[in-house]
Design a protein around this motif. Sequence first.
Motif, mmCIF file in Angstrom:
data_model
loop_
_atom_site.group_PDB
_atom_site.id
_atom_site.type_symbol
_atom_site.label_atom_id
_atom_site.label_comp_id
_atom_site.label_asym_id
_atom_site.label_seq_id
_atom_site.Cartn_x
_atom_site.Cartn_y
_atom_site.Cartn_z
ATOM 1 N N ASN A 1 0.830 -1.204 0.000
ATOM 2 C CA ASN A 1 0.000 0.000 0.000
ATOM 3 C C ASN A 1 0.865 1.256 0.000
ATOM 4 O O ASN A 1 0.595 2.209 -0.726
ATOM 5 C CB ASN A 1 -0.921 0.016 1.234
ATOM 6 C CG ASN A 1 -1.981 -1.050 1.134
ATOM 7 O OD1 ASN A 1 -2.347 -1.468 0.035
ATOM 8 N ND2 ASN A 1 -2.478 -1.511 2.264
ATOM 9 N N HIS B 1 2.414 1.828 -3.380
ATOM 10 C CA HIS B 1 1.477 2.392 -4.347
ATOM 11 C C HIS B 1 1.279 3.888 -4.095
ATOM 12 O O HIS B 1 1.220 4.679 -5.030
ATOM 13 C CB HIS B 1 0.146 1.655 -4.261
ATOM 14 C CG HIS B 1 -0.760 1.997 -5.388
ATOM 15 N ND1 HIS B 1 -0.714 1.341 -6.602
ATOM 16 C CD2 HIS B 1 -1.693 2.958 -5.521
ATOM 17 C CE1 HIS B 1 -1.590 1.873 -7.414
ATOM 18 N NE2 HIS B 1 -2.209 2.855 -6.786
ATOM 19 N N GLU B 2 1.201 4.238 -2.828
ATOM 20 C CA GLU B 2 0.982 5.645 -2.492
ATOM 21 C C GLU B 2 2.196 6.503 -2.862
ATOM 22 O O GLU B 2 2.052 7.685 -3.177
ATOM 23 C CB GLU B 2 0.665 5.802 -1.000
ATOM 24 C CG GLU B 2 -0.673 5.222 -0.584
ATOM 25 C CD GLU B 2 -1.818 5.717 -1.448
ATOM 26 O OE1 GLU B 2 -1.905 6.938 -1.687
ATOM 27 O OE2 GLU B 2 -2.621 4.888 -1.922
ATOM 28 N N ASN C 1 2.541 7.499 -6.920
ATOM 29 C CA ASN C 1 1.813 8.627 -7.513
ATOM 30 C C ASN C 1 2.606 9.939 -7.467
ATOM 31 O O ASN C 1 2.866 10.528 -8.523
ATOM 32 C CB ASN C 1 0.464 8.806 -6.817
ATOM 33 C CG ASN C 1 -0.599 7.953 -7.476
ATOM 34 O OD1 ASN C 1 -0.344 7.337 -8.513
ATOM 35 N ND2 ASN C 1 -1.759 7.897 -6.867
ATOM 36 N N PRO C 2 2.992 10.395 -6.264
ATOM 37 C CA PRO C 2 3.775 11.641 -6.250
ATOM 38 C C PRO C 2 5.098 11.508 -6.991
ATOM 39 O O PRO C 2 5.597 12.485 -7.556
ATOM 40 C CB PRO C 2 4.016 11.912 -4.762
ATOM 41 C CG PRO C 2 3.609 10.704 -4.037
ATOM 42 C CD PRO C 2 2.690 9.927 -4.903
ATOM 43 N N GLY D 1 5.539 9.899 -9.724
ATOM 44 C CA GLY D 1 5.212 10.131 -11.144
ATOM 45 C C GLY D 1 5.123 11.618 -11.434
ATOM 46 O O GLY D 1 5.613 12.106 -12.469
ATOM 47 N N GLY D 2 4.508 12.346 -10.483
ATOM 48 C CA GLY D 2 4.396 13.797 -10.658
ATOM 49 C C GLY D 2 5.758 14.457 -10.661
ATOM 50 O O GLY D 2 6.042 15.354 -11.465
ATOM 51 N N GLY E 1 7.571 13.575 -13.933
ATOM 52 C CA GLY E 1 6.938 14.288 -15.061
ATOM 53 C C GLY E 1 7.292 15.764 -15.051
ATOM 54 O O GLY E 1 7.583 16.362 -16.100
ATOM 55 N N SER E 2 7.284 16.354 -13.841
ATOM 56 C CA SER E 2 7.613 17.784 -13.739
ATOM 57 C C SER E 2 9.049 18.036 -14.152
ATOM 58 O O SER E 2 9.360 19.033 -14.832
ATOM 59 C CB SER E 2 7.424 18.258 -12.293
ATOM 60 O OG SER E 2 6.105 18.046 -11.910
ATOM 61 N N LEU F 1 9.226 17.983 -17.868
ATOM 62 C CA LEU F 1 8.679 19.231 -18.455
ATOM 63 C C LEU F 1 9.671 20.376 -18.283
ATOM 64 O O LEU F 1 9.893 21.176 -19.199
ATOM 65 C CB LEU F 1 7.348 19.589 -17.786
ATOM 66 C CG LEU F 1 6.169 18.671 -18.111
ATOM 67 C CD1 LEU F 1 4.958 19.056 -17.260
ATOM 68 C CD2 LEU F 1 5.795 18.750 -19.583
ATOM 69 N N ARG G 1 12.552 20.355 -20.713
ATOM 70 C CA ARG G 1 12.240 20.859 -22.052
ATOM 71 C C ARG G 1 12.317 22.391 -22.107
ATOM 72 O O ARG G 1 12.549 22.979 -23.154
ATOM 73 C CB ARG G 1 10.837 20.412 -22.472
ATOM 74 C CG ARG G 1 10.764 18.935 -22.761
ATOM 75 C CD ARG G 1 9.393 18.574 -23.257
ATOM 76 N NE ARG G 1 9.173 17.140 -23.270
ATOM 77 C CZ ARG G 1 8.018 16.580 -23.525
ATOM 78 N NH1 ARG G 1 6.962 17.331 -23.780
ATOM 79 N NH2 ARG G 1 7.897 15.282 -23.545
ATOM 80 N N GLU G 2 12.034 23.020 -20.959
ATOM 81 C CA GLU G 2 12.062 24.483 -20.910
ATOM 82 C C GLU G 2 13.486 25.035 -20.798
ATOM 83 O O GLU G 2 13.716 26.200 -21.077
ATOM 84 C CB GLU G 2 11.250 24.981 -19.700
ATOM 85 C CG GLU G 2 9.795 24.527 -19.677
ATOM 86 C CD GLU G 2 8.986 25.131 -20.813
ATOM 87 O OE1 GLU G 2 9.354 26.229 -21.292
ATOM 88 O OE2 GLU G 2 8.004 24.506 -21.252
#
Lengths: 420, 75
Positions: free
Chosen positions: A203, A206-207, A210-211, A213-214, A217-218, A221, A224-225
């Motif tokens: 558990n 899994h928790e 999520n963060p 992944g954020g 991903g950030s 992004l 790229r900038e």
Amino acid sequence: MLADARKKLTSRRPIRTGDEKNYQRVLDRLKPFQDTVEVHQKTSKPSSASSSIFRAEANPVTLPAPNRPMAAAYSGLDLLATAVVALDAGYVVRYANQAAENLLGAGARSLIGQRFPGLFADRVALESMLAEALAVHWSYRAQTVDYERPGMEPTPVSCVVTPIDVPGTPLLVEMRPIQEQLRLEREERLLDQQEATRELLRNLAHEIKNPLGGLRGSAQLLERELERADLKEYTQVIIKEADRLQVLLDRLLTPRRAVQLAQVNIHEVLERVRSLVQAEFPAGISVLRNYDPERAGHGGRHRAAHPGGPERGPQCRPGAPFRGECRPGGDYRPANPVRPAGDHSPPAPQAGIGIASDDDGPGVPEDIRDRVFNPLVSGREGGSGIGLALVQTYVQNHGGVVEFDSRPGRTVFTLLLPLA
Amino acid sequence: MKPVWIVDDDRSIRWVFEKALSREGISYNSFASAREALDALSGGAPQVLISDIRMPGQSGIELLQEVKEKHPRCR
């Protein structure tokens, strides 16, 4: 009261298969003795056909006769598989049946005359139980005590005391070895704890995903900038570390996947493990193999308990041999057998194979032995603590068990897997 | 072109997808739960649906099954 005591003794649940028959045989054997008692006891009331040694309690003047050896009086109890001793009012052993001799590892001659509580580690508690049983004349009580012998590990024994109205021996004590029962209970408790820990970690993993992944991903992004290439080094660190955590979390979550059984040659699996181990330790390790030839080409319906890489590599001294063994597991016993509630008998054996690895590393540290299969517990510097947890999960998914015996210089891990 | 739907109870994940899609000039709708997405389904189907699986309430799998039943062409 006598009838109650006898009823309780004779109607008690048999300790193991065959005891019902033994109890009956005891009663049968004691019938002639009962006749003898009645001959001497002319004033006694006629006894029923089912009278036994305990019936004689009603006639205290006749049993046991002063000149009758105690062993002869109780000889019927030698047929029992249950260890029984008869004590006098001072808790001195006056009789011990053959099962008691076996359990206590001493002959009747050496036992008779010894104070019974003195044989056990917790003699005060046992003595108080005997005193209480004698005083209140309760039918029996059970207590776990450790039997002590010089130079040997204490053996846990469950004692049941039955006060009887027999002059000279007012207490009858039944003893059952409960080492195996305690071991099974401990293992079951550990398995429950491990499963709870794994569920918690699943558990948690899994928790965290999520963060994470954020975060990744950030960083992508942001990268790229960025126009300056040297700044991308920072985002790359974030991405790589996030990936590292992702791999760890994926491994924690892996055991949830359903087991897919398939034909497999266990020797091929072991050879693959060997090549991986040797690739991981290219210099300074030798692997000795000892495969059972009868298992060569055997297609057990089991996926290898080894998903990809060696989850637990051998921990040998450089240049020292690491031994792998595959043998028939003739005495394999299932890990989580289905048993009726309260039944702590060992599970029935079934056909299986044993795979043992033996290394001469420092061994599993004493303080983590009970937890070594828990996730994130490792005794190795830099160890993730995932390997053994995964191994145990995979082995259990296949209905097998993994166990180990470890001391500095020699550690043996054994996988016992049932054959299809 | 129909929008891309993002369904995730984690705000940071939604934010990353929103930014990435905006950069590419792709229109999107964000939902914090499967229920919110299903409520919006009557107003039109998405071109693509990106969903988390483990969410409070209905799971992502259940959401996809319902969307597939109502809009078989949705990917």
